[in-house]
Design an enzyme around this catalytic site. Structure first.
Site, PDB file in Angstrom:
ATOM      1  CE1 TYR A  81      -3.738  -2.336   0.037  1.00  0.00           C
ATOM      2  CE2 TYR A  81      -2.813  -3.227   2.071  1.00  0.00           C
ATOM      3  CZ  TYR A  81      -3.711  -3.312   1.030  1.00  0.00           C
ATOM      4  OH  TYR A  81      -4.585  -4.369   0.953  1.00  0.00           O
TER       5      TYR A  81
ATOM      6  CG  HIS B 223      -9.390  -0.966  -4.999  1.00  0.00           C
ATOM      7  ND1 HIS B 223      -9.924  -1.251  -3.770  1.00  0.00           N
ATOM      8  CD2 HIS B 223     -10.367  -1.189  -5.915  1.00  0.00           C
ATOM      9  CE1 HIS B 223     -11.180  -1.650  -3.926  1.00  0.00           C
ATOM     10  NE2 HIS B 223     -11.473  -1.616  -5.214  1.00  0.00           N
TER      11      HIS B 223
HETATM   12  C1  DQA Z   1      -7.636  -2.004  -1.075  1.00  0.00           C
HETATM   13  C2  DQA Z   1      -7.631  -3.432  -1.639  1.00  0.00           C
HETATM   14  C3  DQA Z   1      -8.494  -4.345  -0.785  1.00  0.00           C
HETATM   15  O1  DQA Z   1      -8.459  -5.681  -1.292  1.00  0.00           O
HETATM   16  C4  DQA Z   1      -7.997  -4.376   0.633  1.00  0.00           C
HETATM   17  O2  DQA Z   1      -8.869  -5.162   1.449  1.00  0.00           O
HETATM   18  C5  DQA Z   1      -7.797  -3.020   1.229  1.00  0.00           C
HETATM   19  C6  DQA Z   1      -7.229  -1.970   0.385  1.00  0.00           C
HETATM   20  C7  DQA Z   1      -6.679  -1.077  -1.851  1.00  0.00           C
HETATM   21  O3  DQA Z   1      -6.855   0.135  -1.761  1.00  0.00           O
HETATM   22  O4  DQA Z   1      -5.742  -1.558  -2.510  1.00  0.00           O
HETATM   23  O5  DQA Z   1      -8.014  -2.795   2.405  1.00  0.00           O
HETATM   24  O6  DQA Z   1      -8.946  -1.479  -1.212  1.00  0.00           O
END
Ligand code: DQA
Length: 152
Positions: free
Chosen positions: A22, A99
């Protein structure tokens, strides 16, 4: 124009949470970047992060009366929450799904989004930039909708 940004569970931990996936950008930084872009685009923003599904749903219900669209990273709820999808459909505002990571290239359970089929667009895989690209797209969608209503 006014846009609501909705951040789902665990996104409050951005910056520390699995940085290899992330990144190191905090949620406050993302919100700051969104605020700068919104100002440049002449758009007002409001932002909510919650770890509670019901709070996210309640917020969508009450914010809908004053906003033109939703920019949504539903995080893990993306893959599970019919109730969150129903809330977005109930309020009848365009929404864009974003995302940070690219869930399509991760575990199988992340490959399905319950929100995506009814979203106006989905941006994923570009880290914090996904939010900025998503905001640009959503603003365009709302503008086009306003033009259509005026018969332009
Ligand atoms: C997310 C991707 C999701 O699968 C995950 O559960 C998240 C973050 C992303 O921003 O990449 O919490 O939404």
């Amino acid at each position: 124009m006014r846009i609501a940004v909705v951040h789902g569970p665990n996104l409050d931990l951005l910056g520390h949470r699995e940085p290899s996936i992330y990144g190191r950008t905090s949620l406050a930084d993302i919100n700051g970047q969104l605020g700068e872009l919104a100002t440049a685009l002449g758009v007002e923003l409001e932002v909510l992060q919650s770890n509670a599904e019901g709070d996210l749903i309640d917020y969508i219900h009450e914010a809908a009366a004053r906003v033109d669209g939703f920019l949504v990273n539903a995080a893990g709820l993306t893959h599970t929450s019919v109730a969150l999808l129903d809330a977005l459909l109930a309020v009848d505002r365009p929404y864009v799904e974003v995302h940070l990571s690219n869930p399509a290239g991760r575990e199988r359970f992340r490959r399905r989004s319950l929100l995506a089929p009814r979203a106006r667009g989905v941006v994923q895989g570009f880290g914090a930039e996904s939010y900025l690209l998503g905001l640009r797209g959503l603003v365009r969608v709302v503008c086009e909708g306003a033009h259509e209503q005026r018969g332009a």
